[in-house]
Design an enzyme around this catalytic site. Structure first.
Site, PDB file in Angstrom:
ATOM      1  N   ASP A   1      -1.622  20.825  -3.875  1.00 44.30           N
ATOM      2  CA  ASP A   1      -2.368  19.482  -4.029  1.00 44.30           C
ATOM      3  C   ASP A   1      -4.197  19.695  -4.370  1.00 44.30           C
ATOM      4  OD1 ASP A   1       0.660  19.110  -4.647  1.00 44.30           O
ATOM      5  OD2 ASP A   1      -0.348  18.101  -5.333  1.00 44.30           O
TER       6      ASP A   1
ATOM      7  N   GLN B   1      12.081  17.019  -6.632  1.00 48.64           N
ATOM      8  CA  GLN B   1      11.314  17.503  -8.128  1.00 48.64           C
ATOM      9  C   GLN B   1      12.658  18.847  -7.848  1.00 48.64           C
ATOM     10  OE1 GLN B   1       9.779  15.587  -5.767  1.00 48.64           O
ATOM     11  NE2 GLN B   1       7.555  15.295  -6.674  1.00 48.64           N
TER      12      GLN B   1
ATOM     13  N   ARG C   1      -3.796   8.932  -9.646  1.00 47.10           N
ATOM     14  CA  ARG C   1      -3.342   9.895  -7.631  1.00 47.10           C
ATOM     15  C   ARG C   1      -4.719  10.463  -7.318  1.00 47.10           C
ATOM     16  NH1 ARG C   1       1.737  13.102  -8.924  1.00 47.10           N
ATOM     17  NH2 ARG C   1       2.123  12.643  -6.994  1.00 47.10           N
TER      18      ARG C   1
ATOM     19  N   ARG D   1       3.156  15.668 -13.601  1.00 54.98           N
ATOM     20  CA  ARG D   1       3.437  15.834 -13.067  1.00 54.98           C
ATOM     21  C   ARG D   1       3.113  16.870 -12.218  1.00 54.98           C
ATOM     22  NH1 ARG D   1       6.781  18.969 -11.839  1.00 54.98           N
ATOM     23  NH2 ARG D   1       6.016  19.268  -9.938  1.00 54.98           N
ATOM     24  N   GLY D   2       2.194  17.331 -10.906  1.00 53.87           N
ATOM     25  CA  GLY D   2       2.332  18.956 -10.665  1.00 53.87           C
ATOM     26  C   GLY D   2       0.622  19.003 -10.806  1.00 53.87           C
ATOM     27  N   ALA D   3       0.110  19.387 -10.076  1.00 52.07           N
ATOM     28  CA  ALA D   3      -1.241  19.068 -10.099  1.00 52.07           C
ATOM     29  C   ALA D   3      -2.328  19.528 -11.378  1.00 52.07           C
ATOM     30  CB  ALA D   3      -1.928  19.948  -8.188  1.00 52.07           C
TER      31      ALA D   3
ATOM     32  N   ASN E   1       0.009  19.390   0.461  1.00 56.56           N
ATOM     33  CA  ASN E   1       1.518  20.520  -0.865  1.00 56.56           C
ATOM     34  C   ASN E   1       2.444  19.293  -0.405  1.00 56.56           C
ATOM     35  OD1 ASN E   1       2.266  22.452  -2.812  1.00 56.56           O
ATOM     36  ND2 ASN E   1       3.612  22.350  -1.385  1.00 56.56           N
ATOM     37  N   LYS E   2       3.497  19.063  -1.446  1.00 55.04           N
ATOM     38  CA  LYS E   2       4.090  18.358  -0.698  1.00 55.04           C
ATOM     39  C   LYS E   2       4.468  17.916   0.705  1.00 55.04           C
ATOM     40  CE  LYS E   2       5.187  16.398  -4.494  1.00 55.04           C
ATOM     41  NZ  LYS E   2       4.609  15.362  -3.452  1.00 55.04           N
TER      42      LYS E   2
HETATM   43  C1  LIG Z   1       1.191  23.754  -9.335  1.00 54.75           C
HETATM   44  S1  LIG Z   1       2.611  22.122  -9.152  1.00 54.75           S
HETATM   45  C2  LIG Z   1       1.102  21.597  -7.275  1.00 54.75           C
HETATM   46  C3  LIG Z   1       2.229  20.635  -6.976  1.00 54.75           C
HETATM   47  O1  LIG Z   1       2.322  19.378  -7.112  1.00 54.75           O
HETATM   48  C4  LIG Z   1       3.241  19.005  -6.930  1.00 54.75           C
HETATM   49  O2  LIG Z   1       3.437  17.517  -6.622  1.00 54.75           O
HETATM   50  P1  LIG Z   1       3.789  16.359  -7.934  1.00 54.75           P
HETATM   51  O3  LIG Z   1       5.124  16.407  -8.272  1.00 54.75           O
HETATM   52  O4  LIG Z   1       4.035  15.089  -6.906  1.00 54.75           O
HETATM   53  O5  LIG Z   1       2.784  16.176  -8.835  1.00 54.75           O
HETATM   54  C5  LIG Z   1       3.912  19.409  -5.415  1.00 54.75           C
HETATM   55  O6  LIG Z   1       3.088  18.978  -4.154  1.00 54.75           O
HETATM   56  C6  LIG Z   1       3.354  20.577  -5.707  1.00 54.75           C
HETATM   57  O7  LIG Z   1       3.683  21.991  -5.399  1.00 54.75           O
END
Ligand SMILES: CSC[C@H]1O[C@H](OP(=O)(O)O)[C@H](O)[C@@H]1O
Length: 333
Positions: A236, A195, A90, A47-49, A246-247
């Protein structure tokens, strides 16, 4: 401290750290086909963009490798299912679709099946190398904004796990610490999947960065009375006008930062910027399973038979954003 490899290409398999098992267990999984990679993205094992974009590229290369025909038109037809399966995982992170578009373009231009497969694997590695280099530069560019003695608040997880490189917001913070700046971090737990509590705390402890874990609802309390000097978070998807997805919870933190006169930065590589959309109104916000809200670590906390909302992201309007920390420098909002 050894660098974390959340995603590693093995040529015919993709190895990932299962981020859903951290921090208790550091489990590595070898994904053998596009279906396993798609499931890993959907379930946030990876996960993570930026990490999603890298895993998406390798997942497509892996799926294409396993298409058996040597007929180019048949290959392209089967490839469309591989690409579509990854694209459907996603909807919000721009990096995933950047990867899919670049891989689709490779297949559209390849003269034969063997070239297509070789070029797909090479393109995935190029995307991976580029994200590693981008986050290295983001960390350096952003660290310059952090002063000795600063307290920085960050949300969700944006470190090496989320990016396959140095990290975006957390990369900025870790780099400032490595430069000898005496900083402290306030890391939000980031409900519902935590997270922050699970992954940011794990990464900051590995790096010996001083931090305190807080609940999301504590953010305003600490920002009031100038107890926070700067907020830096990831992204994101960023629209042309600077509106940023973003989250979930980021928008609330941005408004609180604005109210308390605290600089609010987004740290993201250029692969997260979406030049095709004018404003944040066009960003699709992923809606995830209600179980993520009604359960905590698999244990039911809310009663059965209730209505639940679970948007995974929100959009912060550009006017709440002080600037964007990118590999090309600091862009003023
Ligand atoms: C550098 S990660 C960017 C972004 O991705 C995370 O979302 P997820 O954990 O659902 O993939 C979060 O929004 C981070 O800020």
């Amino acid at each position: 401290m050894s660098s974390i490899k959340p995603v590693e290409w093995l040529g015919d398999r993709l190895m990932i750290i299962d981020q859903t098992r951290l921090p208790q267990h550091e489990i590595y999984l070898e994904l053998a086909d596009v279906h396993q990679v798609a499931e890993a993205i959907k379930s946030l094992k990876v996960r993570g963009a930026p990490s999603i974009g890298v895993a998406a590229a390798y997942g497509i290369a892996l799926g294409a490798q396993q298409i058996e025909t040597q007929d180019l038109e048949e290959f392209r037809k089967a490839y469309k299912n591989v690409s579509a399966e990854i694209a459907a995982t996603r909807p919000t992170a721009r990096n995933l679709f950047m990867a899919v578009e670049r891989m689709d373009d490779i297949v559209g231009r390849a003269p034969d099946v063997i070239s297509a497969k070789d070029r797909l694997a090479a393109e995935a590695e190029k995307i991976h190398d580029a994200e590693i280099e981008s986050t290295r530069l983001i960390a350096q560019n952003g660290a310059a904004l952090i002063r000795d003695g600063d307290t920085i608040l960050t949300h969700c997880n944006t470190g090496p796990l989320a990016t396959t490189g140095s990290g975006t917001a957390l990369g900025v913070i870790i780099e400032a610490f490595r430069q000898g700046k005496k900083i402290e971090v306030l890391a939000t737990e980031t409900r519902p999947l935590c997270q922050g509590a699970r992954l940011t705390a794990w990464e900051l402890r590995r790096e010996h960065v001083p931090f305190r874990l807080i609940t999301d609802s504590m953010a305003g309390h600490f920002m009031k009375g100038a107890r926070v000097d700067m907020v830096v978070v990831g992204a994101d998807r960023i629209a042309r006008n600077g509106d940023t997805a973003n989250k979930i919870g980021t928008y609330s933190i941005a408004v609180l930062a604005h109210e308390n006169g605290i600089p609010f930065y987004i740290a993201a590589p250029s692969t997260t910027f979406d030049q095709r959309i004018a404003t944040g109104d066009e960003i699709v916000i992923e809606e995830r399973s209600p179980d993520e809200v009604t359960h905590l670590y698999g244990k039911r906390t809310a009663p059965e038979g209730i209505e639940v909302c679970n948007p995974a992201f929100d959009v912060t309007p550009a006017n709440y954003i002080t600037g964007f920390i990118t590999e090309n420098g600091i862009l003023k909002s």
